[in-house]
Design a protein around this motif. Structure first.
Motif, PDB file in Angstrom:
ATOM      1  N   LEU A 277      51.435  82.416  19.464  1.00 53.49           N
ATOM      2  CA  LEU A 277      51.184  81.351  20.308  1.00 53.49           C
ATOM      3  C   LEU A 277      50.809  81.835  21.884  1.00 53.49           C
ATOM      4  CD1 LEU A 277      51.084  78.252  20.851  1.00 53.49           C
ATOM      5  CD2 LEU A 277      53.717  78.289  21.189  1.00 53.49           C
ATOM      6  N   ALA A 278      51.329  82.996  22.296  1.00 53.91           N
ATOM      7  CA  ALA A 278      50.989  83.403  23.443  1.00 53.91           C
ATOM      8  C   ALA A 278      49.470  83.617  23.671  1.00 53.91           C
ATOM      9  CB  ALA A 278      51.632  84.742  23.806  1.00 53.91           C
ATOM     10  N   ARG A 279      48.758  84.122  22.636  1.00 53.72           N
ATOM     11  CA  ARG A 279      47.400  84.353  22.669  1.00 53.72           C
ATOM     12  C   ARG A 279      46.471  83.212  22.614  1.00 53.72           C
ATOM     13  NH1 ARG A 279      46.721  89.183  18.162  1.00 53.72           N
ATOM     14  NH2 ARG A 279      46.691  87.272  16.924  1.00 53.72           N
ATOM     15  N   ALA A 280      46.952  81.922  21.933  1.00 52.13           N
ATOM     16  CA  ALA A 280      46.332  80.753  21.885  1.00 52.13           C
ATOM     17  C   ALA A 280      46.608  80.285  23.576  1.00 52.13           C
ATOM     18  CB  ALA A 280      46.977  79.759  20.882  1.00 52.13           C
ATOM     19  N   GLU A 281      47.748  80.285  24.152  1.00 49.46           N
ATOM     20  CA  GLU A 281      48.042  79.726  25.364  1.00 49.46           C
ATOM     21  C   GLU A 281      47.164  80.624  26.371  1.00 49.46           C
ATOM     22  OE1 GLU A 281      52.722  78.573  25.016  1.00 49.46           O
ATOM     23  OE2 GLU A 281      52.179  80.625  25.471  1.00 49.46           O
ATOM     24  N   ALA A 282      47.069  81.765  26.191  1.00 54.07           N
ATOM     25  CA  ALA A 282      46.282  82.589  27.211  1.00 54.07           C
ATOM     26  C   ALA A 282      44.455  82.124  27.271  1.00 54.07           C
ATOM     27  CB  ALA A 282      46.319  83.854  26.906  1.00 54.07           C
ATOM     28  N   LEU A 283      44.178  82.153  25.842  1.00 52.52           N
ATOM     29  CA  LEU A 283      42.817  81.420  25.659  1.00 52.52           C
ATOM     30  C   LEU A 283      42.565  80.016  26.019  1.00 52.52           C
ATOM     31  CD1 LEU A 283      40.005  82.378  25.002  1.00 52.52           C
ATOM     32  CD2 LEU A 283      40.505  81.945  22.546  1.00 52.52           C
ATOM     33  N   ALA A 284      43.437  79.208  25.816  1.00 49.94           N
ATOM     34  CA  ALA A 284      43.288  77.730  26.078  1.00 49.94           C
ATOM     35  C   ALA A 284      43.279  77.435  27.402  1.00 49.94           C
ATOM     36  CB  ALA A 284      44.465  76.750  25.561  1.00 49.94           C
ATOM     37  N   ALA A 285      44.131  78.476  28.288  1.00 54.09           N
ATOM     38  CA  ALA A 285      44.135  78.195  29.705  1.00 54.09           C
ATOM     39  C   ALA A 285      42.828  78.494  30.249  1.00 54.09           C
ATOM     40  CB  ALA A 285      45.196  79.271  30.199  1.00 54.09           C
ATOM     41  N   ASP A 286      41.765  79.255  29.577  1.00 54.90           N
ATOM     42  CA  ASP A 286      40.649  79.517  30.109  1.00 54.90           C
ATOM     43  C   ASP A 286      39.463  78.092  29.767  1.00 54.90           C
ATOM     44  OD1 ASP A 286      41.327  81.660  31.098  1.00 54.90           O
ATOM     45  OD2 ASP A 286      40.489  82.896  29.501  1.00 54.90           O
ATOM     46  N   PHE A 287      39.830  77.179  29.035  1.00 53.41           N
ATOM     47  CA  PHE A 287      39.170  76.079  28.760  1.00 53.41           C
ATOM     48  C   PHE A 287      39.707  74.677  28.938  1.00 53.41           C
ATOM     49  CE2 PHE A 287      37.742  79.851  26.327  1.00 53.41           C
ATOM     50  CZ  PHE A 287      36.267  79.924  26.568  1.00 53.41           C
ATOM     51  N   GLU A 288      39.400  74.009  30.083  1.00 55.17           N
ATOM     52  CA  GLU A 288      39.949  72.628  30.475  1.00 55.17           C
ATOM     53  C   GLU A 288      39.974  71.926  29.247  1.00 55.17           C
ATOM     54  OE1 GLU A 288      39.117  68.968  33.432  1.00 55.17           O
ATOM     55  OE2 GLU A 288      38.308  70.958  34.029  1.00 55.17           O
ATOM     56  N   GLY A 289      40.791  71.266  28.962  1.00 55.32           N
ATOM     57  CA  GLY A 289      41.132  70.367  27.816  1.00 55.32           C
ATOM     58  C   GLY A 289      41.684  70.865  26.410  1.00 55.32           C
ATOM     59  N   ALA A 290      41.724  72.100  26.458  1.00 52.52           N
ATOM     60  CA  ALA A 290      42.098  72.907  25.104  1.00 52.52           C
ATOM     61  C   ALA A 290      43.619  73.100  25.253  1.00 52.52           C
ATOM     62  CB  ALA A 290      41.361  74.254  25.099  1.00 52.52           C
ATOM     63  N   GLN A 291      44.061  72.493  23.993  1.00 50.49           N
ATOM     64  CA  GLN A 291      45.391  72.596  23.699  1.00 50.49           C
ATOM     65  C   GLN A 291      45.889  73.995  22.901  1.00 50.49           C
ATOM     66  OE1 GLN A 291      47.750  70.891  25.650  1.00 50.49           O
ATOM     67  NE2 GLN A 291      45.852  70.247  26.471  1.00 50.49           N
ATOM     68  N   PRO A 292      46.867  74.739  23.294  1.00 50.10           N
ATOM     69  CA  PRO A 292      47.221  75.858  22.361  1.00 50.10           C
ATOM     70  C   PRO A 292      48.043  75.425  21.093  1.00 50.10           C
ATOM     71  CG  PRO A 292      48.455  75.803  24.272  1.00 50.10           C
ATOM     72  CD  PRO A 292      47.753  74.916  24.367  1.00 50.10           C
ATOM     73  N   ALA A 293      47.775  76.197  20.119  1.00 47.32           N
ATOM     74  CA  ALA A 293      48.900  75.837  18.674  1.00 47.32           C
ATOM     75  C   ALA A 293      48.805  76.951  17.972  1.00 47.32           C
ATOM     76  CB  ALA A 293      48.077  74.528  18.009  1.00 47.32           C
ATOM     77  N   ALA A 294      50.098  77.186  17.479  1.00 42.42           N
ATOM     78  CA  ALA A 294      50.296  78.252  16.605  1.00 42.42           C
ATOM     79  C   ALA A 294      49.986  78.078  14.985  1.00 42.42           C
ATOM     80  CB  ALA A 294      51.786  78.856  16.476  1.00 42.42           C
ATOM     81  N   GLU A 295      49.681  76.473  14.635  1.00 44.06           N
ATOM     82  CA  GLU A 295      49.593  76.261  13.351  1.00 44.06           C
ATOM     83  C   GLU A 295      48.345  75.193  13.456  1.00 44.06           C
ATOM     84  OE1 GLU A 295      51.078  77.365  10.404  1.00 44.06           O
ATOM     85  OE2 GLU A 295      52.437  78.819  11.472  1.00 44.06           O
ATOM     86  N   LEU A 296      47.306  75.328  12.444  1.00 46.76           N
ATOM     87  CA  LEU A 296      46.121  74.383  12.493  1.00 46.76           C
ATOM     88  C   LEU A 296      46.814  72.944  11.829  1.00 46.76           C
ATOM     89  CD1 LEU A 296      43.231  73.997  12.514  1.00 46.76           C
ATOM     90  CD2 LEU A 296      43.176  74.529   9.969  1.00 46.76           C
ATOM     91  N   ALA A 297      47.926  73.095  11.127  1.00 47.56           N
ATOM     92  CA  ALA A 297      48.330  71.664  10.941  1.00 47.56           C
ATOM     93  C   ALA A 297      48.852  71.024  11.970  1.00 47.56           C
ATOM     94  CB  ALA A 297      49.779  71.824  10.059  1.00 47.56           C
ATOM     95  N   ASP A 298      49.246  71.556  13.113  1.00 47.14           N
ATOM     96  CA  ASP A 298      49.425  70.793  14.379  1.00 47.14           C
ATOM     97  C   ASP A 298      48.366  70.118  15.128  1.00 47.14           C
ATOM     98  OD1 ASP A 298      52.257  71.800  13.735  1.00 47.14           O
ATOM     99  OD2 ASP A 298      51.592  73.706  15.388  1.00 47.14           O
ATOM    100  N   VAL A 299      47.160  70.289  14.919  1.00 43.39           N
ATOM    101  CA  VAL A 299      46.066  69.778  15.467  1.00 43.39           C
ATOM    102  C   VAL A 299      44.988  69.398  14.661  1.00 43.39           C
ATOM    103  CG1 VAL A 299      46.386  71.639  17.601  1.00 43.39           C
ATOM    104  CG2 VAL A 299      44.636  72.042  15.517  1.00 43.39           C
ATOM    105  N   VAL A 300      44.887  69.488  13.171  1.00 47.30           N
ATOM    106  CA  VAL A 300      44.122  69.201  12.310  1.00 47.30           C
ATOM    107  C   VAL A 300      43.733  67.618  12.329  1.00 47.30           C
ATOM    108  CG1 VAL A 300      45.485  68.825  10.240  1.00 47.30           C
ATOM    109  CG2 VAL A 300      43.326  69.655   9.923  1.00 47.30           C
ATOM    110  N   ALA A 301      44.945  66.644  12.737  1.00 49.14           N
ATOM    111  CA  ALA A 301      44.531  65.285  12.875  1.00 49.14           C
ATOM    112  C   ALA A 301      43.611  65.221  13.978  1.00 49.14           C
ATOM    113  CB  ALA A 301      45.935  64.344  12.729  1.00 49.14           C
ATOM    114  N   ASP A 302      43.703  65.883  15.066  1.00 54.61           N
ATOM    115  CA  ASP A 302      42.956  65.538  16.288  1.00 54.61           C
ATOM    116  C   ASP A 302      41.687  66.103  16.446  1.00 54.61           C
ATOM    117  OD1 ASP A 302      45.248  64.310  17.222  1.00 54.61           O
ATOM    118  OD2 ASP A 302      46.299  66.254  17.915  1.00 54.61           O
TER     119      ASP A 302
END
Length: 66
Positions: free
Chosen positions: A35-60
């Motif tokens: 998750l820390a890697r997802a958070e670091a990369l998401a911080a560089d892209f406005e509107g991107a949310q970090p997640a550790a599992e694809l299942a957490d975002v697949v509906a969106d």
């Protein structure tokens, strides 16, 4: 079209940048099992949310870049 990028490594950063620059796409999530890697990369892209599992975002999202 709403995109998630799976993987926050070197290639994930390239994919995220390509999606973000595409006027017809919106980068909404970065997914990485470390998750820390997802958070670091998401911080560089406005509107991107970090997640550790694809299942957490697949509906969106409409598409996933792996």
């Amino acid at each position: 079209m709403r995109f998630a990028v799976c993987g926050a490594g070197v290639i994930g950063r390239v994919h995220a940048g390509m999606v973000a620059r595409n006027g017809d796409a919106r980068l909404v999530a970065i997914v990485d099992p470390v998750l820390a890697r997802a958070e670091a990369l998401a911080a560089d892209f406005e509107g991107a949310q970090p997640a550790a599992e694809l299942a957490d975002v697949v509906a969106d999202v409409d598409a996933v870049c792996v």
